[in-house]
Structures are given as structure tokens and as C-alpha cells.
Design an enzyme around this catalytic site. Sequence first.
Site, mmCIF file in Angstrom:
data_model
loop_
_atom_site.group_PDB
_atom_site.id
_atom_site.type_symbol
_atom_site.label_atom_id
_atom_site.label_comp_id
_atom_site.label_asym_id
_atom_site.label_seq_id
_atom_site.Cartn_x
_atom_site.Cartn_y
_atom_site.Cartn_z
ATOM 1 C CD GLU A 41 -25.078 -10.779 105.215
ATOM 2 O OE1 GLU A 41 -25.034 -10.672 106.424
ATOM 3 O OE2 GLU A 41 -25.414 -11.791 104.418
ATOM 4 C CB SER A 46 -14.081 -3.679 104.668
ATOM 5 O OG SER A 46 -14.359 -2.348 104.105
ATOM 6 N NE ARG A 182 -14.579 33.221 85.372
ATOM 7 C CZ ARG A 182 -15.478 33.750 85.310
ATOM 8 N NH1 ARG A 182 -16.387 33.957 84.471
ATOM 9 N NH2 ARG A 182 -15.603 34.835 86.472
ATOM 10 C CD GLN A 254 -10.647 25.751 95.065
ATOM 11 O OE1 GLN A 254 -11.615 24.801 95.499
ATOM 12 N NE2 GLN A 254 -10.547 26.834 95.288
ATOM 13 C CB ILE A 255 -9.987 24.826 87.732
ATOM 14 C CG1 ILE A 255 -8.625 24.413 88.335
ATOM 15 C CG2 ILE A 255 -9.899 25.517 86.479
ATOM 16 C CD1 ILE A 255 -8.136 23.116 87.313
ATOM 17 C CD GLU A 281 -16.395 -3.806 91.548
ATOM 18 O OE1 GLU A 281 -15.556 -4.264 91.083
ATOM 19 O OE2 GLU A 281 -17.429 -3.603 90.840
ATOM 20 N N GLY A 282 -14.203 -2.529 97.362
ATOM 21 C CA GLY A 282 -12.979 -2.685 98.377
ATOM 22 C C GLY A 282 -12.526 -1.070 98.284
ATOM 23 C CB SER A 284 -8.632 4.099 99.068
ATOM 24 O OG SER A 284 -9.350 4.529 98.158
HETATM 25 C C1 LIG Z 1 -23.179 3.063 95.752
HETATM 26 C C2 LIG Z 1 -22.789 1.907 96.199
HETATM 27 C C3 LIG Z 1 -22.826 0.315 95.445
HETATM 28 C C4 LIG Z 1 -22.641 -0.663 95.943
HETATM 29 N N1 LIG Z 1 -22.761 -1.653 95.078
HETATM 30 C C5 LIG Z 1 -22.506 -2.700 95.835
HETATM 31 C C6 LIG Z 1 -22.940 -4.322 95.088
HETATM 32 O O1 LIG Z 1 -23.575 -3.994 93.887
HETATM 33 N N2 LIG Z 1 -22.863 -5.575 95.590
HETATM 34 C C7 LIG Z 1 -22.152 -5.427 97.082
HETATM 35 O O2 LIG Z 1 -22.239 -6.697 97.391
HETATM 36 N N3 LIG Z 1 -21.938 -4.312 97.664
HETATM 37 C C8 LIG Z 1 -21.911 -3.067 96.918
HETATM 38 N N4 LIG Z 1 -21.577 -1.965 97.763
HETATM 39 C C9 LIG Z 1 -20.992 -2.062 99.086
HETATM 40 C C10 LIG Z 1 -19.691 -1.595 99.063
HETATM 41 O O3 LIG Z 1 -18.964 -2.763 98.175
HETATM 42 C C11 LIG Z 1 -19.207 -1.259 100.481
HETATM 43 O O4 LIG Z 1 -20.042 -0.073 100.801
HETATM 44 C C12 LIG Z 1 -17.777 -1.380 100.702
HETATM 45 O O5 LIG Z 1 -17.034 -2.788 100.506
HETATM 46 C C13 LIG Z 1 -17.299 -0.907 102.239
HETATM 47 O O6 LIG Z 1 -17.973 -1.570 103.073
HETATM 48 P P1 LIG Z 1 -18.797 -0.764 104.192
HETATM 49 O O7 LIG Z 1 -19.451 0.485 103.624
HETATM 50 O O8 LIG Z 1 -19.673 -1.503 105.270
HETATM 51 O O9 LIG Z 1 -17.659 -0.162 105.138
HETATM 52 P P2 LIG Z 1 -16.907 -0.594 106.210
HETATM 53 O O10 LIG Z 1 -16.361 -1.835 105.770
HETATM 54 O O11 LIG Z 1 -17.745 -0.735 107.446
HETATM 55 O O12 LIG Z 1 -15.868 0.432 106.479
HETATM 56 C C14 LIG Z 1 -15.768 1.619 106.892
HETATM 57 C C15 LIG Z 1 -14.559 2.196 107.142
HETATM 58 O O13 LIG Z 1 -13.482 1.383 107.783
HETATM 59 C C16 LIG Z 1 -12.156 1.221 106.890
HETATM 60 N N5 LIG Z 1 -11.906 -0.374 107.094
HETATM 61 C C17 LIG Z 1 -12.514 -1.347 107.239
HETATM 62 N N6 LIG Z 1 -11.608 -2.359 107.441
HETATM 63 C C18 LIG Z 1 -10.252 -1.946 107.369
HETATM 64 C C19 LIG Z 1 -8.932 -2.690 107.782
HETATM 65 N N7 LIG Z 1 -8.880 -3.622 107.881
HETATM 66 N N8 LIG Z 1 -8.041 -1.583 107.619
HETATM 67 C C20 LIG Z 1 -8.268 -0.218 107.583
HETATM 68 N N9 LIG Z 1 -9.301 0.133 107.622
HETATM 69 C C21 LIG Z 1 -10.459 -0.490 107.426
HETATM 70 C C22 LIG Z 1 -12.913 1.155 105.535
HETATM 71 O O14 LIG Z 1 -11.792 1.469 104.528
HETATM 72 C C23 LIG Z 1 -13.893 2.447 105.757
HETATM 73 O O15 LIG Z 1 -13.090 3.344 105.748
HETATM 74 C C24 LIG Z 1 -22.064 -0.816 97.332
HETATM 75 C C25 LIG Z 1 -21.886 0.409 98.049
HETATM 76 C C26 LIG Z 1 -22.160 1.764 97.409
HETATM 77 C C27 LIG Z 1 -21.875 3.023 98.512
#
Ligand SMILES: Cc1cc2nc3c(=O)[nH]c(=O)nc-3n(C[C@H](O)[C@H](O)[C@H](O)COP(=O)(O)OP(=O)(O)OC[C@H]3O[C@@H](n4cnc5c(N)ncnc54)[C@H](O)[C@@H]3O)c2cc1C
Length: 299
Positions: A41, A46, A182, A254-255, A281-282, A284
Site C-alpha cells: 500500500e 517492507s 573493441r 562501463q565496459i 519481493e523484499g 536487499s
Molecule cells: C516495479 C514494482 C513492482 C512491484 N510489484 C508488486 C506487486 O505485484 N505486488 C505487491 O504487493 N507489491 C509490489 N511492489 C512493491 C514492492 O514489493 C515494495 O516496493 C517493496 O517491498 C519495498 O517497499 P517500499 O517501496 O514501500 O519501501 P519501504 O518499505 O518504505 O523502504 C524504504 C527503504 O527503507 C528500507 N527499510 C525498510 N525497513 C527496513 C528495515 N527494517 N531495516 C533496514 N532497512 C529498511 C528499505 O530496504 C528501503 O531501502 C512492486 C514494486 C515495484 C517498484
Amino acid sequence: MSVNNSLYCYGIERFGTEEQKQKFLVPVASGEAIGAYSLTEPMSGSDAATMRSRAAQDGDVYLLNGRKSWVSSAPMADFFIVFMLTAPEKGHKGVTAFLVDPKEVGFSLGKTEPKLGIRASATSEILFEDYRCPLANRLGEEGDGFKIAMAVLDAGRIGIAAQSLGIAEAAYEASLEFAREREAFGKKIGQFQGIAFKIADMKTRIEASRLLTYQAALAKQRAKGTGERYTLEASMAKLFASETAMFCAHAAVQIHAGMGYSKELPVERYFRDAKITEIYEGTSEIQRLVISRNELGLR
Ligand SMILES: Cc1cc2nc3c(=O)[nH]c(=O)nc-3n(C[C@H](O)[C@H](O)[C@H](O)COP(=O)(O)OP(=O)(O)OC[C@H]3O[C@@H](n4cnc5c(N)ncnc54)[C@H](O)[C@@H]3O)c2cc1C
């Protein structure tokens, strides 16, 4: 493909009733329809348990209300698995999963996201306003939603690891060919150590990613029917392969240098496409959290 097969089909295959499988799985698994998965949402990514969308039972239906974001394939999906709160006071134990047909009243599409990469995949918001979801379309029991969402992501992350591996290999193969052909300063650029060592690092990380991905796929296969988790293997594969995709795509640009920055070659697309694998999907950071918590025995 990954969302359709892993996040949508696998969820119904594993947690659906026979009736749900006939209606929501058979058309998608046979390629006649497309499935999508909606957990995220605008204010909850995350930390998925902080979602706000609500589902409240009203007779023989649930009334679904809320806004879900970043839904891959939403504009063309025939069906969705959607996660909403049925008991907000219970936190993640108050999340329930629903199977949604977007042709019904109360469902609408929100804005489509203008994205950096994976632009062949449409991603948009979906909106619910008193959407009437029959009780028979609840996936699992009330309160099972978070468990379903996470179990499905374990499987999905292996798919994203494989996607990452594909991008990394494409970037590598293009780089290898370019480094052999190249010339600069009277030599093939592959003869410069600065370029050759990039090739060595790309190849090594790709093979390590491949083994981690196969290990995770094997763990998933072994777990079939036992209910065992393979969360650790899936997270390690997704983390390493996605960072390898980004590493290789970065090295490939870069290459190729000027030609790496040109839309005449696919290398700049690999660079843009690789980035998403470190996010969806989560992220890094979340994979590192999952792995370290598992190793430290923390919950
Ligand atoms: C192209 C695209 C397709 C997608 N498709 C789907 C889909 O089909 N269905 C769906 O449900 N979602 C989908 N997503 C959503 C995606 O899973 C989320 O964007 C992702 O899980 C991260 O959530 P956020 O963008 O709200 O970032 P946030 O959760 O707000 O995170 C922001 C930053 O804070 C870091 N962070 C957050 N919590 C912690 C912690 N505890 N420790 C350290 N760092 C932390 C994160 O790693 C990130 O760097 C999609 C996203 C994109 C960009």
C-alpha cells in the site's frame, strides 16, 4: 511471468479450496488469464503488517475498502490475490487474503506507475470501494493472510533470483563479446586488466548466484507437501543474485562505455531492469534482515 506463476498461482495451489482452484487457478495456469498479487500500500511496503485497507464481513460477503499500490500486471490482470485487514487490533495476525475478480462493482484501477525499468510490465494502484467479495473467495482462514503472503514470497524470491541471473548473464555475455572485439590503444580492451578483472568478477558472481538459486529451488522441491520453510535459502539466493544483476549491469555499461549508454544496444536496459530485483519481493535490506534473524535465532 514471475508474479503470475509464483505469487498468484502458487498461492492458490497451496492454500486454495478445490472450488477456488477451478475458478481462479485453472484459467491462469492454462495461460488463458493473468493473475496478480496485491500486498503493498502507499504507506506500507517492507512493513506489510501496517496496511490500512479493511475487509469487514457483511452477511455472506466481505466489504473490501482501501487503496493498494505497486501491483504488477494490474491493468491487464483477470484476477487478484489481495491482502486486507479483517482485525486491525491483531496486527499481522489480523490480515486475511481474498481472491478478487476486477470485473465486479467496487473495483477500479488507480494511476499507472511511470517506471525506470521493466517497462514491458505495467504496474498500477488498485482501489476498492465497498467491493463485495463472497465468503467463498476468502483464501485460507481469517487471520491467515500474512502467513500466506510470506509463504508465497518465499517461493517468489526464487523466481526473482532466476530473473536476476538472466539479466546478469545477458549483461555478461554482451560484455564478453565487446571486450573481445573493441580496440583501444592498439589492443583489444579485454587485454586491459581493468576490463579483464571485471569479466572475472562478473563470471564468478554469476556462477555463485546460479548455485544459490538452484539450492533454493531444491530446498523448495524437498519441502513440497511437508509444510517446511525454505525462507533462508530463498532470501540468500534473491539477495545475492539481485546484487549480482546490478553489479553485472553496472560493469556492462562501463565496459561498453558510450555504447553502453546508448539505446541502440540492450545494455542500458539491463542496467535499468536490474535495479528492480533489489527492491521488489523484499528489498536487499529486508533479505539481510531475514537472513541475519534466522542465523541469530531472532524473531
Ligand atoms: C516495479 C514494482 C513492482 C512491484 N510489484 C508488486 C506487486 O505485484 N505486488 C505487491 O504487493 N507489491 C509490489 N511492489 C512493491 C514492492 O514489493 C515494495 O516496493 C517493496 O517491498 C519495498 O517497499 P517500499 O517501496 O514501500 O519501501 P519501504 O518499505 O518504505 O523502504 C524504504 C527503504 O527503507 C528500507 N527499510 C525498510 N525497513 C527496513 C528495515 N527494517 N531495516 C533496514 N532497512 C529498511 C528499505 O530496504 C528501503 O531501502 C512492486 C514494486 C515495484 C517498484
